[in-house]
Design a protein around this motif. Structure first.
Motif, PDB file in Angstrom:
ATOM      1  N   MET A   1       6.674  29.821  67.286  1.00 15.38           N
ATOM      2  CA  MET A   1       6.864  31.026  66.512  1.00 15.38           C
ATOM      3  C   MET A   1       6.108  31.143  65.105  1.00 15.38           C
ATOM      4  SD  MET A   1       9.050  33.613  65.850  1.00 15.38           S
ATOM      5  CE  MET A   1      10.687  33.887  65.902  1.00 15.38           C
ATOM      6  N   ARG A   2       5.433  32.365  65.175  1.00 17.37           N
ATOM      7  CA  ARG A   2       4.465  32.463  63.833  1.00 17.37           C
ATOM      8  C   ARG A   2       5.283  32.208  62.580  1.00 17.37           C
ATOM      9  NH1 ARG A   2      -0.042  35.148  65.897  1.00 17.37           N
ATOM     10  NH2 ARG A   2       0.319  36.312  67.690  1.00 17.37           N
ATOM     11  N   SER A   3       4.541  31.861  61.700  1.00 18.97           N
ATOM     12  CA  SER A   3       4.896  31.644  60.121  1.00 18.97           C
ATOM     13  C   SER A   3       4.826  32.948  59.579  1.00 18.97           C
ATOM     14  CB  SER A   3       4.396  30.495  59.528  1.00 18.97           C
ATOM     15  OG  SER A   3       2.992  30.744  59.433  1.00 18.97           O
ATOM     16  N   ARG A   4       3.630  33.679  59.646  1.00 15.25           N
ATOM     17  CA  ARG A   4       3.428  35.032  59.321  1.00 15.25           C
ATOM     18  C   ARG A   4       2.105  35.589  59.866  1.00 15.25           C
ATOM     19  NH1 ARG A   4      -0.529  34.289  54.287  1.00 15.25           N
ATOM     20  NH2 ARG A   4      -1.110  32.162  54.549  1.00 15.25           N
ATOM     21  N   ALA A   5       1.969  36.960  59.452  1.00 12.30           N
ATOM     22  CA  ALA A   5       0.793  37.656  60.146  1.00 12.30           C
ATOM     23  C   ALA A   5       0.721  38.918  59.381  1.00 12.30           C
ATOM     24  CB  ALA A   5       1.200  38.031  61.679  1.00 12.30           C
ATOM     25  N   VAL A   6      -0.303  39.639  59.709  1.00 12.42           N
ATOM     26  CA  VAL A   6      -0.348  41.001  59.336  1.00 12.42           C
ATOM     27  C   VAL A   6      -0.230  41.727  60.638  1.00 12.42           C
ATOM     28  CG1 VAL A   6      -1.929  42.905  58.525  1.00 12.42           C
ATOM     29  CG2 VAL A   6      -2.120  40.563  57.364  1.00 12.42           C
ATOM     30  N   ILE A   7       0.637  42.848  60.560  1.00 13.19           N
ATOM     31  CA  ILE A   7       1.145  43.628  61.714  1.00 13.19           C
ATOM     32  C   ILE A   7       0.918  45.011  61.280  1.00 13.19           C
ATOM     33  CG2 ILE A   7       2.931  44.310  63.053  1.00 13.19           C
ATOM     34  CD1 ILE A   7       4.466  41.814  62.012  1.00 13.19           C
ATOM     35  N   LEU A   8      -0.235  45.809  62.107  1.00 16.54           N
ATOM     36  CA  LEU A   8      -0.589  46.848  61.620  1.00 16.54           C
ATOM     37  C   LEU A   8      -0.291  48.081  62.667  1.00 16.54           C
ATOM     38  CD1 LEU A   8      -2.713  48.937  60.339  1.00 16.54           C
ATOM     39  CD2 LEU A   8      -4.316  48.512  62.002  1.00 16.54           C
ATOM     40  N   HIS A  71      -6.965  46.213  51.538  1.00 17.18           N
ATOM     41  CA  HIS A  71      -6.846  45.310  50.521  1.00 17.18           C
ATOM     42  C   HIS A  71      -5.539  44.803  50.042  1.00 17.18           C
ATOM     43  CE1 HIS A  71      -8.751  43.152  47.013  1.00 17.18           C
ATOM     44  NE2 HIS A  71      -7.856  43.936  46.212  1.00 17.18           N
ATOM     45  N   ALA A  72      -4.652  45.750  50.110  1.00 16.96           N
ATOM     46  CA  ALA A  72      -3.189  45.290  49.758  1.00 16.96           C
ATOM     47  C   ALA A  72      -2.726  44.436  50.692  1.00 16.96           C
ATOM     48  CB  ALA A  72      -2.444  46.802  49.683  1.00 16.96           C
ATOM     49  N   ALA A  73      -2.988  44.662  52.164  1.00 17.87           N
ATOM     50  CA  ALA A  73      -2.600  43.661  52.955  1.00 17.87           C
ATOM     51  C   ALA A  73      -3.023  42.249  52.680  1.00 17.87           C
ATOM     52  CB  ALA A  73      -2.891  44.115  54.428  1.00 17.87           C
ATOM     53  N   GLY A  80       1.212  34.966  50.614  1.00 18.28           N
ATOM     54  CA  GLY A  80       2.377  34.193  51.449  1.00 18.28           C
ATOM     55  C   GLY A  80       3.225  35.079  52.143  1.00 18.28           C
ATOM     56  N   PHE A  81       2.857  36.328  52.299  1.00 17.77           N
ATOM     57  CA  PHE A  81       3.933  37.171  52.843  1.00 17.77           C
ATOM     58  C   PHE A  81       3.312  37.586  54.327  1.00 17.77           C
ATOM     59  CE2 PHE A  81       4.636  37.998  48.513  1.00 17.77           C
ATOM     60  CZ  PHE A  81       5.795  38.171  48.309  1.00 17.77           C
ATOM     61  N   THR A  82       4.247  37.915  55.169  1.00 17.19           N
ATOM     62  CA  THR A  82       4.130  38.560  56.417  1.00 17.19           C
ATOM     63  C   THR A  82       3.812  40.270  55.889  1.00 17.19           C
ATOM     64  OG1 THR A  82       5.037  37.103  58.133  1.00 17.19           O
ATOM     65  CG2 THR A  82       4.865  39.385  58.683  1.00 17.19           C
ATOM     66  N   VAL A  83       2.662  40.701  56.391  1.00 16.54           N
ATOM     67  CA  VAL A  83       2.547  42.043  56.012  1.00 16.54           C
ATOM     68  C   VAL A  83       2.787  43.041  57.192  1.00 16.54           C
ATOM     69  CG1 VAL A  83       1.040  43.701  54.565  1.00 16.54           C
ATOM     70  CG2 VAL A  83       0.904  41.208  54.235  1.00 16.54           C
ATOM     71  N   VAL A  84       3.428  44.204  56.915  1.00 20.44           N
ATOM     72  CA  VAL A  84       3.641  45.339  57.940  1.00 20.44           C
ATOM     73  C   VAL A  84       2.822  46.225  57.347  1.00 20.44           C
ATOM     74  CG1 VAL A  84       5.033  46.789  59.237  1.00 20.44           C
ATOM     75  CG2 VAL A  84       5.828  44.364  58.772  1.00 20.44           C
ATOM     76  N   VAL A  85       1.701  46.851  57.717  1.00 16.83           N
ATOM     77  CA  VAL A  85       0.872  48.058  57.317  1.00 16.83           C
ATOM     78  C   VAL A  85       1.132  49.061  58.259  1.00 16.83           C
ATOM     79  CG1 VAL A  85      -1.527  48.632  57.033  1.00 16.83           C
ATOM     80  CG2 VAL A  85      -1.086  46.446  56.519  1.00 16.83           C
ATOM     81  N   GLN A  86       1.239  50.171  57.534  1.00 18.96           N
ATOM     82  CA  GLN A  86       1.515  51.482  58.570  1.00 18.96           C
ATOM     83  C   GLN A  86       0.805  52.712  58.097  1.00 18.96           C
ATOM     84  OE1 GLN A  86       4.927  53.114  56.931  1.00 18.96           O
ATOM     85  NE2 GLN A  86       3.948  54.877  57.367  1.00 18.96           N
TER      86      GLN A  86
END
Length: 177
Positions: A1-8, A71-73, A80-86
């Protein structure tokens, strides 16, 4: 399982990006939801909207919006955040925006419901976002000019919760740019 990622998450207007991105962010621990449209709305005077036959200033503002979201992502990810960019990112802009986001892993999800499902969703929405664009123009921009990068989902018959389940099953566990 991933610990975190950027999800676009991308797709045309009324594809469900905002709803799915928020629901996904709520299902994962320690997340930030970066809404690209927020950066567009920050321009108080002088905003130029993208329209068919885009003018130079509209393109410059769109590119600025993409850079700010990327840049925000990256900054949220570094914290340390998982980031959901939309955002709406179609055609050759998709690989360009992917290149602007430096954090990895980066997961790309393209919400691609059928045009008739988009039209029905647009009619049911309180907000309208198409301006001078038609559903058919944006659908063609998605299907004909957007590179097949990441996980493409036909969400025509899915609830937002079902879409999030599929993202978690297929992109979160398997996918990566």
């Amino acid at each position: 399982m991933r610990s975190r990622a950027v999800i676009l998450i991308t797709g045309v207007m009324a594809a469900g990006k905002s709803t799915v991105a928020q629901a996904l962010a709520e299902r994962l621990p320690r997340t930030a939801h970066v809404r690209g449209d927020v950066f567009r709305r920050m321009v108080v005077n002088g905003r130029v909207e993208m329209a068919p036959g885009e003018e130079d200033e509209a393109r410059r503002q769109l590119d600025l919006r993409y850079r700010l979201a990327a840049h925000a992502a990256d900054e949220y990810f570094k914290a340390g955040f998982t980031v959901v960019v939309q955002d709406v990112i179609l055609g050759p802009d998709l690989p360009r925006v992917i290149g602007m986001i430096h954090s990895r892993p980066l997961l790309v999800v393209v919400l691609a419901p059928r045009a008739e499902a988009i039209a029905a969703r647009e009619r049911a929405r309180s907000k309208t976002g198409y301006g001078e664009w038609t559903v058919e123009q944006l659908d063609a921009g998605l299907r004909e000019t957007t590179p097949r990068i990441g996980l493409w989902l036909d969400t025509s018959e899915q609830s937002p919760e079902e879409t999030v389940d599929e993202i978690l099953m297929r992109a979160w566990l398997e996918g990566e740019v």
